[in-house]
Every structure is written in structure tokens, then in C-alpha cells.
Design an enzyme around this catalytic site. Sequence first.
Site, PDB file in Angstrom:
ATOM      1  N   GLY A   1       0.840  -1.202   0.000  1.00 53.38           N
ATOM      2  CA  GLY A   1       0.000   0.000   0.000  1.00 53.38           C
ATOM      3  C   GLY A   1       0.868   1.241   0.000  1.00 53.38           C
ATOM      4  O   GLY A   1       2.101   1.149   0.024  1.00 53.38           O
TER       5      GLY A   1
ATOM      6  N   GLY B   1      -5.781  -2.673  -0.770  1.00 54.46           N
ATOM      7  CA  GLY B   1      -4.852  -2.812  -1.906  1.00 54.46           C
ATOM      8  C   GLY B   1      -4.892  -4.209  -2.517  1.00 54.46           C
ATOM      9  O   GLY B   1      -4.116  -4.516  -3.419  1.00 54.46           O
TER      10      GLY B   1
ATOM     11  N   GLU C   1      -0.742 -10.666   3.262  1.00 56.82           N
ATOM     12  CA  GLU C   1      -0.530  -9.803   4.441  1.00 56.82           C
ATOM     13  C   GLU C   1      -0.903 -10.531   5.725  1.00 56.82           C
ATOM     14  O   GLU C   1      -0.207 -10.424   6.742  1.00 56.82           O
ATOM     15  CB  GLU C   1      -1.369  -8.526   4.308  1.00 56.82           C
ATOM     16  CG  GLU C   1      -0.835  -7.579   3.244  1.00 56.82           C
ATOM     17  CD  GLU C   1      -1.728  -6.392   2.967  1.00 56.82           C
ATOM     18  OE1 GLU C   1      -1.235  -5.399   2.442  1.00 56.82           O
ATOM     19  OE2 GLU C   1      -2.940  -6.445   3.261  1.00 56.82           O
TER      20      GLU C   1
ATOM     21  N   GLY D   1      -6.796  -4.880   3.203  1.00 54.90           N
ATOM     22  CA  GLY D   1      -7.109  -5.469   1.903  1.00 54.90           C
ATOM     23  C   GLY D   1      -7.553  -4.463   0.870  1.00 54.90           C
ATOM     24  O   GLY D   1      -7.887  -4.840  -0.250  1.00 54.90           O
TER      25      GLY D   1
ATOM     26  N   ASP E   1       3.029  -2.886   8.316  1.00 59.11           N
ATOM     27  CA  ASP E   1       2.056  -2.821   7.228  1.00 59.11           C
ATOM     28  C   ASP E   1       1.057  -1.697   7.502  1.00 59.11           C
ATOM     29  O   ASP E   1       0.925  -1.236   8.641  1.00 59.11           O
ATOM     30  CB  ASP E   1       1.323  -4.178   7.125  1.00 59.11           C
ATOM     31  CG  ASP E   1       0.663  -4.387   5.768  1.00 59.11           C
ATOM     32  OD1 ASP E   1       0.620  -3.444   4.960  1.00 59.11           O
ATOM     33  OD2 ASP E   1       0.181  -5.508   5.518  1.00 59.11           O
ATOM     34  N   GLY E   2       0.358  -1.284   6.481  1.00 56.05           N
ATOM     35  CA  GLY E   2      -0.695  -0.289   6.618  1.00 56.05           C
ATOM     36  C   GLY E   2      -2.011  -0.944   6.992  1.00 56.05           C
ATOM     37  O   GLY E   2      -2.073  -2.153   7.219  1.00 56.05           O
ATOM     38  N   ALA E   3      -3.068  -0.149   7.055  1.00 56.37           N
ATOM     39  CA  ALA E   3      -4.415  -0.681   7.322  1.00 56.37           C
ATOM     40  C   ALA E   3      -5.434   0.281   6.733  1.00 56.37           C
ATOM     41  O   ALA E   3      -5.122   1.449   6.461  1.00 56.37           O
ATOM     42  CB  ALA E   3      -4.640  -0.833   8.824  1.00 56.37           C
TER      43      ALA E   3
HETATM   44  C1  5RP Z   1      -3.344  -3.572   1.133  1.00 57.11           C
HETATM   45  C2  5RP Z   1      -3.669  -3.043   2.479  1.00 57.11           C
HETATM   46  C3  5RP Z   1      -3.138  -1.703   2.811  1.00 57.11           C
HETATM   47  O1  5RP Z   1      -2.327  -1.804   3.927  1.00 57.11           O
HETATM   48  C4  5RP Z   1      -4.287  -0.780   3.111  1.00 57.11           C
HETATM   49  O2  5RP Z   1      -5.157  -0.777   1.992  1.00 57.11           O
HETATM   50  C5  5RP Z   1      -3.800   0.640   3.379  1.00 57.11           C
HETATM   51  O3  5RP Z   1      -3.255   1.181   2.226  1.00 57.11           O
HETATM   52  P1  5RP Z   1      -2.702   2.655   2.155  1.00 57.11           P
HETATM   53  O4  5RP Z   1      -1.503   2.708   3.030  1.00 57.11           O
HETATM   54  O5  5RP Z   1      -2.394   2.870   0.694  1.00 57.11           O
HETATM   55  O6  5RP Z   1      -3.796   3.584   2.637  1.00 57.11           O
HETATM   56  O7  5RP Z   1      -4.311  -3.658   3.291  1.00 57.11           O
HETATM   57  O8  5RP Z   1      -3.987  -4.799   0.896  1.00 57.11           O
END
Ligand code: 5RP
Length: 261
Positions: A34, A105, A111, A103, A89-91
Amino acid sequence: MSQNLSPIDTAKFVSAKRAVEFVEDGMKLGLGTGSTAAWMVRCLGERVREEGLQVSGVPTSTRTAELARQQGIKVISLDEAKWLDLTIDGADEFDPEQNLIKGGGGALLQEKIVATASDRMLVITDASKQVDCLGAFPLPIEVIPFGWQTTKMLVEELLGSMDVLGHSASLRMNGDSAFVTDEGNHILDLHLHRIGNARQLAMVLNQVPGVVENGLFIDVCDVVVIGHGDGKVETRDINAGTTEEEQIDLIESNNIFSDLD
Ligand code: 5RP
């Protein structure tokens, strides 16, 4: 360049910058997917190049793998690593118990496998993703292509008996075609609006044949690092019960923005 970052990108960047301070020499890391995770990979690359930090990373998508290699980070598979020290990781949403929707992304399956195979999971995010109750963000579930329309029907029927406000699912698209994940599957986005019992929903969704995994991460996240548009970062550790605040110096990080000019 750093002065040109929007407040939202500044927030993502500072959370990523703070998060990589948790990385120690020799660690095996899970690398999320992400836009926030991409900042993290760049910040980690900077530490690898400037400090000679020795780490190996298990990427959660082909996109992240490519960026990590470009940044000079050693990339290994989860089968090589077997177990990881830390995943960053992001969320898409996080609640007060640090349960997550992920999810957005489309990488939720890798993940979740990677985060679950880690001693600690650290989530990097901006404040807009904090919610009292999960569910405003559509919940992604990964489904196998075979019979996906039947799977969708079964999931919608199941949602009728769950503590959620909406019951509809939509197939994620990539232009005119169905979105395809790195594992060759599709994503259904569940429009639930409010999830009353996320733990229960996470368990029952995976019982539907055709559902591979869902984007609810329950009791997986240990630390949330929340970035703000003014460079402030809040670090919440649910196990230690602590919250710390600090200010990240954007000027010092100017070299990391040079490849984005
Ligand atoms: C990808 C994810 C990402 O961590 C989530 O969508 C956050 O994305 P971003 O940092 O672009 O806001 O779960 O599957």
C-alpha cells in the site's frame, strides 16, 4: 520536495519513518503493501544504505517486492524465513482494540499470512483510519474465481444473520475486468457499514466454500503508529498499554524524497 507533501502524505511518511526505528540489525521482516507501506520500504532502504543495516524482508505483494529490491533490501520468501521478527504494514481501518480492516490494496491474503507468522505486527497509518467500530470501509474478502458468483450469494445470505448493517457484496474491478490478486483470486468488497462483532464475522466468513480469507485482522496488531499532517507521531502499544508522542523532522529526511521529484 518534503515541503510539497500533502498533509496526508506527510502523515503516512512520518508514521513509516517512526516505524522503521523498531527495526534492528539481523531482523527478518514482513513488508506490507500500500501507499503507507511503500513509504516504509523507502525509509527502510535509507537505513540499509546509510547505516549498513542487515535485514531481510518478506514482501506481501509483487509491488512491494519490486520496490524493496529497488531500495537495496534483501528479499526472501516466507518459506525461506519461516518465522519473522516484525511485520510493518498499513491498514484501512483500526479500532480501539487495534483490530483492523485490511485489503484495500488487494493483498490481504499474503498480508495476513505474513503478519500471523511474526513475533510482532506494527501498523502504520494516519489518523483518518481510526474508528470506534469497524465497517465503514468495505470489508475485502479474497475468493477463488471458480463459482465466485455462488460464493457471493452465500456470503450475502450469511451476512443477513450477522451483526452488520449492510448485506451487499461487490466484485472488485480493475477497469473492465475483475481484479486478480497475486494468488490469482478475486476480491469481494462487503458493504457492511458497521460490524458489531468483528471476531465472530472473521471466523464465519472463512467457513463459506470459496472464501480464501477475509480482511479482518483480529488480535494480530501489537503496535499502531499514527502519523499526523504536522509531523507528529503517536505510537500505541496495546501489550504495554503505552502511548508515546514525538515529532519527526521532515528536513532531515529530504534525501528520501529525491527519487520522487
Ligand atoms: C493492502 C492493504 C493496505 O495496507 C491498506 O489498503 C492501506 O493502504 P494505504 O496505506 O495505501 O492507505 O491492506 O492490501
